[in-house]
Design an enzyme around this catalytic site. Structure first.
Site, PDB file in Angstrom:
ATOM      1  N   ASN A 121       0.867  -1.179   0.000  1.00 29.81           N
ATOM      2  CA  ASN A 121       0.000   0.000   0.000  1.00 29.81           C
ATOM      3  C   ASN A 121       0.905   1.230   0.000  1.00 29.81           C
ATOM      4  O   ASN A 121       1.515   1.543   1.017  1.00 29.81           O
ATOM      5  CB  ASN A 121      -0.892  -0.035   1.246  1.00 29.81           C
ATOM      6  CG  ASN A 121      -1.752   1.212   1.379  1.00 29.81           C
ATOM      7  OD1 ASN A 121      -1.786   2.059   0.481  1.00 29.81           O
ATOM      8  ND2 ASN A 121      -2.440   1.323   2.507  1.00 29.81           N
TER       9      ASN A 121
ATOM     10  N   LYS B   6       0.029   4.234  -0.198  1.00 31.05           N
ATOM     11  CA  LYS B   6      -0.617   5.392   0.447  1.00 31.05           C
ATOM     12  C   LYS B   6      -0.443   6.636  -0.427  1.00 31.05           C
ATOM     13  O   LYS B   6      -0.514   6.537  -1.651  1.00 31.05           O
ATOM     14  CB  LYS B   6      -0.076   5.564   1.871  1.00 31.05           C
ATOM     15  CG  LYS B   6      -0.204   4.261   2.681  1.00 31.05           C
ATOM     16  CD  LYS B   6       0.049   4.406   4.136  1.00 31.05           C
ATOM     17  CE  LYS B   6      -0.141   3.066   4.836  1.00 31.05           C
ATOM     18  NZ  LYS B   6       0.002   3.147   6.278  1.00 31.05           N
TER      19      LYS B   6
ATOM     20  N   HIS C 232      -9.481   1.077   5.046  1.00 26.90           N
ATOM     21  CA  HIS C 232      -8.208   1.286   5.730  1.00 26.90           C
ATOM     22  C   HIS C 232      -8.417   2.231   6.918  1.00 26.90           C
ATOM     23  O   HIS C 232      -9.210   3.168   6.842  1.00 26.90           O
ATOM     24  CB  HIS C 232      -7.174   1.873   4.755  1.00 26.90           C
ATOM     25  CG  HIS C 232      -5.794   1.810   5.300  1.00 26.90           C
ATOM     26  ND1 HIS C 232      -5.324   2.698   6.243  1.00 26.90           N
ATOM     27  CD2 HIS C 232      -4.787   0.938   5.069  1.00 26.90           C
ATOM     28  CE1 HIS C 232      -4.078   2.371   6.555  1.00 26.90           C
ATOM     29  NE2 HIS C 232      -3.727   1.308   5.863  1.00 26.90           N
TER      30      HIS C 232
ATOM     31  N   GLU D 291      -6.761   4.602   7.981  1.00 25.05           N
ATOM     32  CA  GLU D 291      -6.502   6.018   7.686  1.00 25.05           C
ATOM     33  C   GLU D 291      -7.711   6.665   7.020  1.00 25.05           C
ATOM     34  O   GLU D 291      -7.945   7.861   7.178  1.00 25.05           O
ATOM     35  CB  GLU D 291      -5.223   6.139   6.826  1.00 25.05           C
ATOM     36  CG  GLU D 291      -3.985   5.835   7.668  1.00 25.05           C
ATOM     37  CD  GLU D 291      -2.785   5.319   6.908  1.00 25.05           C
ATOM     38  OE1 GLU D 291      -2.791   5.333   5.669  1.00 25.05           O
ATOM     39  OE2 GLU D 291      -1.831   4.872   7.581  1.00 25.05           O
TER      40      GLU D 291
ATOM     41  N   GLU E 250      -5.083  -5.001  10.604  1.00 26.41           N
ATOM     42  CA  GLU E 250      -4.091  -3.946  10.791  1.00 26.41           C
ATOM     43  C   GLU E 250      -4.382  -3.213  12.097  1.00 26.41           C
ATOM     44  O   GLU E 250      -5.179  -2.251  12.110  1.00 26.41           O
ATOM     45  CB  GLU E 250      -4.140  -2.950   9.622  1.00 26.41           C
ATOM     46  CG  GLU E 250      -3.835  -3.571   8.277  1.00 26.41           C
ATOM     47  CD  GLU E 250      -3.288  -2.541   7.293  1.00 26.41           C
ATOM     48  OE1 GLU E 250      -2.255  -2.822   6.686  1.00 26.41           O
ATOM     49  OE2 GLU E 250      -3.884  -1.457   7.148  1.00 26.41           O
TER      50      GLU E 250
ATOM     51  N   GLY F  57       2.638   2.395  10.798  1.00 27.66           N
ATOM     52  CA  GLY F  57       3.545   3.532  10.644  1.00 27.66           C
ATOM     53  C   GLY F  57       4.275   3.910  11.918  1.00 27.66           C
ATOM     54  O   GLY F  57       4.875   4.975  11.992  1.00 27.66           O
TER      55      GLY F  57
ATOM     56  N   SER G 183       3.686  -1.963  10.247  1.00 26.18           N
ATOM     57  CA  SER G 183       5.145  -1.958  10.445  1.00 26.18           C
ATOM     58  C   SER G 183       5.802  -3.269  10.017  1.00 26.18           C
ATOM     59  O   SER G 183       6.770  -3.716  10.646  1.00 26.18           O
ATOM     60  CB  SER G 183       5.496  -1.618  11.900  1.00 26.18           C
ATOM     61  OG  SER G 183       5.045  -0.309  12.212  1.00 26.18           O
TER      62      SER G 183
END
Ligand code: 13P
Length: 272
Positions: free
Chosen positions: A12, A14, A96, A98, A170, A176, A216
């Site tokens: 991904n 992003k 996701h 985010e 996730e 991150g 990560s």
């Protein structure tokens, strides 16, 4: 009985890369990861899909989008619909964390996106995962269960299975942050996810749904996740922009795929 599931590594990207540099990065990654018995997917930003698609043609690495709108067309300024994506991508990431955070996506909305994705033949990766406070409060399984119910309940499980639904676990606190979950945490959640799927119409076929870990992931820690038979690969963020890291991650996944195939626990290579 262990169902035959492919090993999948999806990157991904992003909000990184531009149309000018994405193709070259994709070419470099495809060369470095090589031809292995692993389903490989790269998910660049919308505006880079064409360049990445051109670069990956003939490599066996598939292209995915990072989102799709929940309607097929209409007055939705700035949005991208499933029919717009089908000639550019074969996979799509949905829900996701985010987007849940920044775009306020709810489980119900994510479920509608899922419906649109499979309507046009995009293979969905549905993301679920808890916040740190929820994990600390012992609520992680309940949170993920609610996310799955919200997005999937009432949908046609057979159609989702036919579309090749993939779930990515996730945990938000691992994304991150450089702080990855333990392999055993991810495996425990994979068991929870399959139990929930079984209870909402997937039945025994919940064993066919690939479950990825994301958060990560690096070439150094991927073995810990692939050592868990219930984990079928990874959704990789930051490391997916680094060809050496991706080569290491996919290389390790290839070793796992060979071992699982020898043990009779792997299906035919598919999904690209
Ligand atoms: P990182 O690998 O950068 O933690 O991101 C994970 C992720 O969000 C993949 O979708």
């Amino acid at each position: 009985m262990t169902a035959a599931r492919p090993v999948i590594i999806a990157g991904n990207w992003k909000m990184h890369t531009t149309p000018a540099d994405a193709g070259e990065l994709a070419t470099t990654i495809a060369r470095r990861v090589g031809e292995v018995d692993v389903v490989r997917v790269i998910c660049p930003p919308f505006v880079c899909l064409a360049a990445v698609g051109d670069a990956l043609a003939g490599t066996g690495v598939a292209v995915g989008a990072q989102n799709v709108h929940h309607e097929l067309a209409g007055a939705y300024t700035g949005e991208v619909s499933a029919p717009m994506l089908v000639s550019l991508a074969s996979w799509v990431i949905l829900g996701h964390s985010e987007r849940r955070r920044d775009a306020g996506e709810t489980d119900e909305l994510i479920g509608r996106k899922l419906g649109r994705a499979i309507e046009v033949g995009l293979r969905p990766i549905l993301c679920v995962g808890e916040q740190l406070a929820e994990r600390d409060a012992g609520q992680a399984p309940n949170v993920v269960q609610a996310q799955l119910h919200g997005a999937l309940e009432g949908r046609d499980a057979g159609a989702l299975l036919d579309a090749g639904l993939v779930i990515a676990y996730e945990p938000v606190w691992a994304i991150g942050t450089g702080r990855n979950a333990q392999g055993s945490d991810a495996a425990g959640m994979a068991d929870t996810i399959r139990t929930v799927l079984a209870s909402i119409g997937f039945g025994e076929r919940s064993e066919e749904v690939p479950i990825l870990y994301g958060g990560s992931v690096t070439a150094a820690n991927i073995p810990e996740f692939l050592a868990e038979p219930s984990i079928d690969g990874a959704l990789v963020g930051g490391a997916s922009l680094k060809p050496d890291e991706m080569a290491g991650i996919v290389g390790r996944a290839g070793v796992t795929a060979r071992a699982r195939r020898q043990a009779g626990a792997l299906g035919a290579p598919s999904g690209s």
